[in-house]
Scaffold this motif. Structure first.
Motif, PDB file in Angstrom:
ATOM      1  N   LEU A   9       3.897  25.830  -3.985  1.00  0.00           N
ATOM      2  CA  LEU A   9       4.129  24.470  -3.506  1.00  0.00           C
ATOM      3  C   LEU A   9       4.193  24.440  -1.977  1.00  0.00           C
ATOM      4  O   LEU A   9       3.587  23.578  -1.332  1.00  0.00           O
ATOM      5  CB  LEU A   9       5.431  23.916  -4.100  1.00  0.00           C
ATOM      6  CG  LEU A   9       5.826  22.510  -3.634  1.00  0.00           C
ATOM      7  CD1 LEU A   9       4.750  21.489  -3.952  1.00  0.00           C
ATOM      8  CD2 LEU A   9       7.154  22.095  -4.256  1.00  0.00           C
ATOM      9  N   ARG A  32       8.126   6.104  -1.494  1.00  0.00           N
ATOM     10  CA  ARG A  32       8.868   7.130  -2.209  1.00  0.00           C
ATOM     11  C   ARG A  32      10.096   7.574  -1.452  1.00  0.00           C
ATOM     12  O   ARG A  32      10.939   8.269  -1.961  1.00  0.00           O
ATOM     13  CB  ARG A  32       7.990   8.371  -2.393  1.00  0.00           C
ATOM     14  CG  ARG A  32       6.879   8.110  -3.350  1.00  0.00           C
ATOM     15  CD  ARG A  32       6.344   9.412  -3.856  1.00  0.00           C
ATOM     16  NE  ARG A  32       5.237   9.121  -4.754  1.00  0.00           N
ATOM     17  CZ  ARG A  32       4.491  10.029  -5.319  1.00  0.00           C
ATOM     18  NH1 ARG A  32       4.725  11.304  -5.088  1.00  0.00           N
ATOM     19  NH2 ARG A  32       3.526   9.701  -6.124  1.00  0.00           N
ATOM     20  N   GLN A  39      13.437  11.286  -3.725  1.00  0.00           N
ATOM     21  CA  GLN A  39      11.985  11.447  -3.726  1.00  0.00           C
ATOM     22  C   GLN A  39      11.458  11.987  -5.058  1.00  0.00           C
ATOM     23  O   GLN A  39      10.326  11.720  -5.432  1.00  0.00           O
ATOM     24  CB  GLN A  39      11.589  12.367  -2.572  1.00  0.00           C
ATOM     25  CG  GLN A  39      10.276  11.977  -1.927  1.00  0.00           C
ATOM     26  CD  GLN A  39       9.519  13.197  -1.483  1.00  0.00           C
ATOM     27  OE1 GLN A  39      10.092  14.239  -1.192  1.00  0.00           O
ATOM     28  NE2 GLN A  39       8.217  13.077  -1.432  1.00  0.00           N
ATOM     29  N   THR A  41       0.812  24.459  -0.479  1.00  0.00           N
ATOM     30  CA  THR A  41       0.121  23.178  -0.571  1.00  0.00           C
ATOM     31  C   THR A  41       0.641  22.183   0.469  1.00  0.00           C
ATOM     32  O   THR A  41      -0.118  21.427   1.051  1.00  0.00           O
ATOM     33  CB  THR A  41       0.303  22.570  -1.981  1.00  0.00           C
ATOM     34  OG1 THR A  41      -0.305  23.449  -2.921  1.00  0.00           O
ATOM     35  CG2 THR A  41      -0.344  21.201  -2.097  1.00  0.00           C
ATOM     36  N   LEU A  82      -0.526   7.656  -2.447  1.00  0.00           N
ATOM     37  CA  LEU A  82      -0.968   7.791  -3.842  1.00  0.00           C
ATOM     38  C   LEU A  82       0.190   7.913  -4.824  1.00  0.00           C
ATOM     39  O   LEU A  82       1.245   8.454  -4.493  1.00  0.00           O
ATOM     40  CB  LEU A  82      -1.873   9.019  -3.969  1.00  0.00           C
ATOM     41  CG  LEU A  82      -3.240   8.867  -3.294  1.00  0.00           C
ATOM     42  CD1 LEU A  82      -3.922  10.217  -3.166  1.00  0.00           C
ATOM     43  CD2 LEU A  82      -4.110   7.891  -4.068  1.00  0.00           C
ATOM     44  N   THR A  83      -0.031   7.418  -6.017  1.00  0.00           N
ATOM     45  CA  THR A  83       0.880   7.630  -7.141  1.00  0.00           C
ATOM     46  C   THR A  83      -0.001   7.955  -8.345  1.00  0.00           C
ATOM     47  O   THR A  83      -1.228   7.975  -8.234  1.00  0.00           O
ATOM     48  CB  THR A  83       1.669   6.350  -7.478  1.00  0.00           C
ATOM     49  OG1 THR A  83       0.743   5.363  -7.953  1.00  0.00           O
ATOM     50  CG2 THR A  83       2.400   5.802  -6.264  1.00  0.00           C
ATOM     51  N   GLN A  84       0.626   8.167  -9.487  1.00  0.00           N
ATOM     52  CA  GLN A  84      -0.199   8.495 -10.643  1.00  0.00           C
ATOM     53  C   GLN A  84      -0.973   7.281 -11.169  1.00  0.00           C
ATOM     54  O   GLN A  84      -1.832   7.427 -12.014  1.00  0.00           O
ATOM     55  CB  GLN A  84       0.637   9.142 -11.747  1.00  0.00           C
ATOM     56  CG  GLN A  84       1.806   8.309 -12.224  1.00  0.00           C
ATOM     57  CD  GLN A  84       2.705   9.144 -13.130  1.00  0.00           C
ATOM     58  OE1 GLN A  84       3.403  10.052 -12.694  1.00  0.00           O
ATOM     59  NE2 GLN A  84       2.666   8.859 -14.417  1.00  0.00           N
ATOM     60  N   ARG A 140      -2.705   5.420  -9.031  1.00  0.00           N
ATOM     61  CA  ARG A 140      -3.755   5.117  -8.056  1.00  0.00           C
ATOM     62  C   ARG A 140      -4.891   6.138  -8.122  1.00  0.00           C
ATOM     63  O   ARG A 140      -4.741   7.203  -8.695  1.00  0.00           O
ATOM     64  CB  ARG A 140      -3.162   5.069  -6.644  1.00  0.00           C
ATOM     65  CG  ARG A 140      -2.200   3.884  -6.498  1.00  0.00           C
ATOM     66  CD  ARG A 140      -1.710   3.678  -5.092  1.00  0.00           C
ATOM     67  NE  ARG A 140      -0.747   2.587  -5.045  1.00  0.00           N
ATOM     68  CZ  ARG A 140      -0.053   2.251  -3.966  1.00  0.00           C
ATOM     69  NH1 ARG A 140      -0.225   2.910  -2.816  1.00  0.00           N
ATOM     70  NH2 ARG A 140       0.808   1.253  -4.007  1.00  0.00           N
ATOM     71  N   GLN A 191      -1.074  17.389  -6.986  1.00  0.00           N
ATOM     72  CA  GLN A 191       0.383  17.265  -6.956  1.00  0.00           C
ATOM     73  C   GLN A 191       0.851  15.812  -7.035  1.00  0.00           C
ATOM     74  O   GLN A 191       1.936  15.541  -7.533  1.00  0.00           O
ATOM     75  CB  GLN A 191       0.896  17.929  -5.667  1.00  0.00           C
ATOM     76  CG  GLN A 191       2.236  18.602  -5.839  1.00  0.00           C
ATOM     77  CD  GLN A 191       3.059  18.447  -4.593  1.00  0.00           C
ATOM     78  OE1 GLN A 191       2.536  18.313  -3.504  1.00  0.00           O
ATOM     79  NE2 GLN A 191       4.366  18.460  -4.769  1.00  0.00           N
ATOM     80  N   THR A 192       0.026  14.877  -6.550  1.00  0.00           N
ATOM     81  CA  THR A 192       0.417  13.461  -6.624  1.00  0.00           C
ATOM     82  C   THR A 192       0.189  12.897  -8.026  1.00  0.00           C
ATOM     83  O   THR A 192       0.643  11.803  -8.323  1.00  0.00           O
ATOM     84  CB  THR A 192      -0.404  12.582  -5.656  1.00  0.00           C
ATOM     85  OG1 THR A 192      -1.753  12.570  -6.090  1.00  0.00           O
ATOM     86  CG2 THR A 192      -0.339  13.090  -4.231  1.00  0.00           C
ATOM     87  N   ARG A 193      -0.563  13.630  -8.872  1.00  0.00           N
ATOM     88  CA  ARG A 193      -0.906  13.189 -10.231  1.00  0.00           C
ATOM     89  C   ARG A 193      -1.739  11.911 -10.245  1.00  0.00           C
ATOM     90  O   ARG A 193      -1.747  11.170 -11.232  1.00  0.00           O
ATOM     91  CB  ARG A 193       0.360  12.990 -11.062  1.00  0.00           C
ATOM     92  CG  ARG A 193       1.225  14.234 -11.061  1.00  0.00           C
ATOM     93  CD  ARG A 193       2.221  14.234 -12.167  1.00  0.00           C
ATOM     94  NE  ARG A 193       2.633  15.612 -12.445  1.00  0.00           N
ATOM     95  CZ  ARG A 193       3.499  15.955 -13.368  1.00  0.00           C
ATOM     96  NH1 ARG A 193       4.026  15.031 -14.128  1.00  0.00           N
ATOM     97  NH2 ARG A 193       3.818  17.212 -13.557  1.00  0.00           N
ATOM     98  N   GLN A 226       0.842  11.787  -0.197  1.00  0.00           N
ATOM     99  CA  GLN A 226       2.119  11.401  -0.787  1.00  0.00           C
ATOM    100  C   GLN A 226       2.464   9.949  -0.478  1.00  0.00           C
ATOM    101  O   GLN A 226       3.015   9.251  -1.310  1.00  0.00           O
ATOM    102  CB  GLN A 226       3.238  12.302  -0.250  1.00  0.00           C
ATOM    103  CG  GLN A 226       3.184  13.719  -0.765  1.00  0.00           C
ATOM    104  CD  GLN A 226       3.594  13.807  -2.224  1.00  0.00           C
ATOM    105  OE1 GLN A 226       4.522  13.146  -2.649  1.00  0.00           O
ATOM    106  NE2 GLN A 226       2.878  14.609  -2.988  1.00  0.00           N
ATOM    107  N   THR A 277       3.642   3.941  -0.874  1.00  0.00           N
ATOM    108  CA  THR A 277       4.274   4.224  -2.160  1.00  0.00           C
ATOM    109  C   THR A 277       5.786   4.089  -2.087  1.00  0.00           C
ATOM    110  O   THR A 277       6.454   3.995  -3.099  1.00  0.00           O
ATOM    111  CB  THR A 277       3.927   5.632  -2.648  1.00  0.00           C
ATOM    112  OG1 THR A 277       4.386   6.574  -1.669  1.00  0.00           O
ATOM    113  CG2 THR A 277       2.435   5.782  -2.833  1.00  0.00           C
ATOM    114  N   THR A 322       0.805  -1.212   0.000  1.00  0.00           N
ATOM    115  CA  THR A 322       0.000   0.000   0.000  1.00  0.00           C
ATOM    116  C   THR A 322       0.848   1.277   0.000  1.00  0.00           C
ATOM    117  O   THR A 322       0.504   2.265  -0.634  1.00  0.00           O
ATOM    118  CB  THR A 322      -0.919   0.003   1.242  1.00  0.00           C
ATOM    119  OG1 THR A 322      -1.670  -1.199   1.238  1.00  0.00           O
ATOM    120  CG2 THR A 322      -1.851   1.192   1.232  1.00  0.00           C
TER     121      THR A 322
END
Lengths: 488, 488
Positions: free
Chosen positions: A354, A110, A234, A357, B212-214, B216, B234-236, B209, A108, A106
């Protein structure tokens, strides 16, 4: 129901006054539902006798609780838990959790940060802490910092404290940085070219996010600041390490694919090399010709005490190609979490959006307190004191290192706060650090600064958190330990 | 060279004492190179006479400057700029910059934030600020906050103030949240399941972050908190908006592809709907069956003043599928920038590592001050005061809205701090807000809460920053303005 004084115990580990401990015990009793509205508190005389404190201490605690409506007083009958006191919640305890999520799949992933380069929390327990990047309370102007914080906490500045700044910064802090801090690095910038960050780490992170994607290439110094490698990891960009020499990063070593080069020209991290002027000019020329950007991390910019400081690389930049990252972590203290980015307006605008956010803005209180400390001249005075102390410590350290024949790999010709060391052939600095810890000596093994995790002879010895008088003994233990490891 | 007293002028706009202004003028003169070492300052008598201030004011300013080594005193000859004073830098001014970077191409553009939903900085200049999410100084316990900050600034807590915490949090704050705040929401969590964040915005960002990824899919409520849309953008990731009804998000509306659902069950943002228990259970069931995670944003968790608060969704979660985001922005003040995430240990560990890379940690002073404010019971007392005030304001507002026949779209049955409104057919709330501004009425147009930028009849009226007595007049102006727009 009367509450017995036996309910109360003083906790000797409690940090704070006796009065606040009593106040807290009563409030917690009420908030946890242990004491109910209408319950009578023990009289101040009884409770004081039970706890062995002065009666006035209990009375003052009760008075505070009265003001916050936890208690009410009924003249001579004493103090009662108020009917208006905050109420405990009465939710049933949740059933035991049986986690059914496959977290390996689950998350990511990163950001796999090596635990290797985490700083020890209990570093003050070491007698010889050659630790880098922590504040030295002996040199910190605590009195004036506190006075400035008190002002920023005042009624007239309540807006600065409480407001949601959204994507904005404290005007006073930005103005002071632009007018007084940057000119000392040879940089001219307007307020729209400055962004306040949550320390240099946050500044580098914002720059990397705004400038890099997985299709772009970042060149970094080898060795380099470990936090930077985490940041670039990242972004998933291509990473090109360029080995530094005694003059820092060689511009001819940068690959042609470079989109952004991250450099520490004034004081390479961790080798302490200073990039000479001719190389700085070559680097800028390369950036212009090959169309790449440069992020200049000037993290120790206040600590040039050996001769006049070099102007920043940014001060030579006529094409807007350099993004400058500064920080107050070394000159004030790292827990402040304040730094700044300087760059072209389109870059700063994007980094600002950014930042909004990700975290909106650094807390107003920290920004305003720093602005006061800067404006009133305490900052410049403190830096001067630090430079003098560091100069003396550095001399003591270099002398001790020489006495014991330890190998200095990079000492920097500008000053700074550390020396980059090399252990003798065959000694891994991680093993060395592990042996030193029980002897109350704290050093920083060099592994984290390199991309691989191979045994590493390098280590960093900082003199920013250890007083001069303890340095010789610390170095002596270091030398002894190395000798033991060699003869083993 | 003697420095003439004519060099000095008082600035009436200066915020601070006369003494600190004089101190700052002298320090700035030295740091800018205007005053040189050896220069003699005007005598305190002359300068006091020139500026029209008491002589003691000048003397005290000089004494402070002596202590910081800007000045030295030579008995009866007076005060001179010290030879040890901080020195100005002498870098040549940089050549004018001719920016050659193609910024449109260079910036990654990951974060195009709509300027539409930025909050006005000068909101306190409005007489009728129906603004959401700013602190009301009338309800803020400034005195005790300041006392707690003073304690956190004390000598005994210097470590908490200055230390680099790396990826760690303030133990005392985490403990209080785990022991006292979370149980009031029905949540049980250990310290390893809690992460301090830089406000709820930062908490939601970290969760997004990490999860999620692009590739998901995130399901969000429509309408929803605009900051969340920026974060997810931002996570796309793929975005699936699910339209909410009077009971919040309908679980059956979630697409099968959902990986993470972002919900505000206790008080939908911005419609104020509260999700009933049966729907919460359905939502959790769906998450378990379809194997998705839920991020619960409980941003107004302290403001349930109409009856007993619902326990959080997280309190019903037996499978570790819910990540809970809380914040002190509404209950203390937004400039504090403190919130927290609660979730399964693997999730918190990853979010912690990411936070360390992005910003290391929230400043120690803010964490410790909050811990004191909570522990001493001031927090619970303040929330109680806020709830009482909000309840009264809410009643005043609903009465006024009824009187003028304005349409309430969602008022929430839990309390909160705002009412979600609908303007009559054909009126765009952005145009309405624009007309109201010169009449000193501030409302929040609804556009930002929706994905598209079409004209929008909805707007939010908050009562968190306006006292009861001003509400009726503000609503009257609002009603008049709407009537004018209808007849135009």
């Amino acid at each position: 129901m009367p509450i017995s004084e036996d309910t109360f115990f003083l906790d000797t580990r409690f940090k704070g006054t006796l009065q606040s401990q009593i106040q807290q015990m009563v409030a917690e009793g009420i908030l946890s539902g242990q004491f109910k509205p209408g319950d009578r508190l023990p009289s101040s005389r009884r409770l004081a006798a039970h706890l062995g404190v002065a009666r006035i201490t209990v009375t003052l605690a009760y008075t505070e609780l009265l003001a916050d409506d936890y208690l009410r007083s009924e003249g001579r009958s004493g103090y009662f838990v108020s009917e208006n006191a905050p109420q405990p919640s009465h939710f049933p305890a949740p059933p035991p959790s049986t986690d059914s999520v496959d977290w390996t799949r689950t998350l990511t992933g990163r950001d796999p940060v090596a635990a290797l380069h985490r700083k020890p929390a209990q570093w003050r327990d070491y007698r010889y802490p050659f630790i880098y990047g922590q504040a030295d309370h002996r040199l910190f102007d605590h009195k004036n910092w506190r006075a400035c914080a008190l002002r920023a906490l005042g009624t007239r500045e309540l807006d600065a404290l409480t407001n949601d700044y959204d994507d904005r910064d404290d005007d006073q802090l930005v103005e002071y940085i632009a007018r007084h801090i940057l000119p000392r690095r040879g940089i001219q910038a307007g307020p729209e070219e400055v962004l306040i960050t949550l320390g240099a780490q946050n500044g580098l992170w914002l720059a990397a996010q705004v400038l890099l994607t997985q299709r772009r290439t970042a060149a970094i110094e080898a060795p380099c600041y470990p936090g930077l490698r985490d940041i670039l990891h990242q972004t998933r960009c291509q990473l090109e390490p360029v080995t530094v020499d005694a003059q820092g990063l060689p511009p001819e070593g940068l690959p042609e694919t470079t989109d952004v080069a991250f450099v520490t020209p004034s004081h390479q991290c961790p080798t302490n090399a200073t990039m000479p002027l001719h190389r700085r000019k070559e680097l800028l020329k390369a950036a212009n010709e090959q169309d790449f950007l440069i992020v200049e991390d000037d993290y120790e910019f206040e600590l040039s005490f050996l001769g006049a400081p070099h102007p920043a690389l940014k001060s030579l930049d006529t094409e807007g190609r350099v993004i400058y990252a500064g920080s107050f972590s070394k000159s004030l203290f790292p827990g402040l979490r304040l730094g700044f980015l300087v760059g072209a307006k389109p870059f700063i605008a994007e980094a600002r959006a950014l930042r909004a956010t990700v975290l909106r803005h650094p807390p107003g209180l920290m920004q305003r307190t720093t602005a006061h400390f800067l404006r009133l001249g305490h900052y410049a005075a403190q830096i001067r004191r630090m430079r003098r102390a560091y100069a003396a410590r550095r001399e003591t350290m270099l002398t001790a290192l020489k006495t014991h024949g330890l190998m200095v790999e990079g000492q920097g010709d500008f000053g700074g706060s550390s020396v980059w060391m090399r252990a003798p052939e065959g000694i891994d600095s991680a093993a060395l650090a592990k042996r030193l810890a029980p002897r109350s000596v704290l050093i920083e093994p060099g592994h984290g600064f390199f991309a691989d995790t191979a045994p590493c002879p390098f280590y960093r010895l900082a003199y920013s958190s250890i007083p001069s008088e303890l340095i010789p003994k610390g170095i002596e233990i270091l030398a002894q330990t190395i000798a033991e490891m060699q003869s083993a």
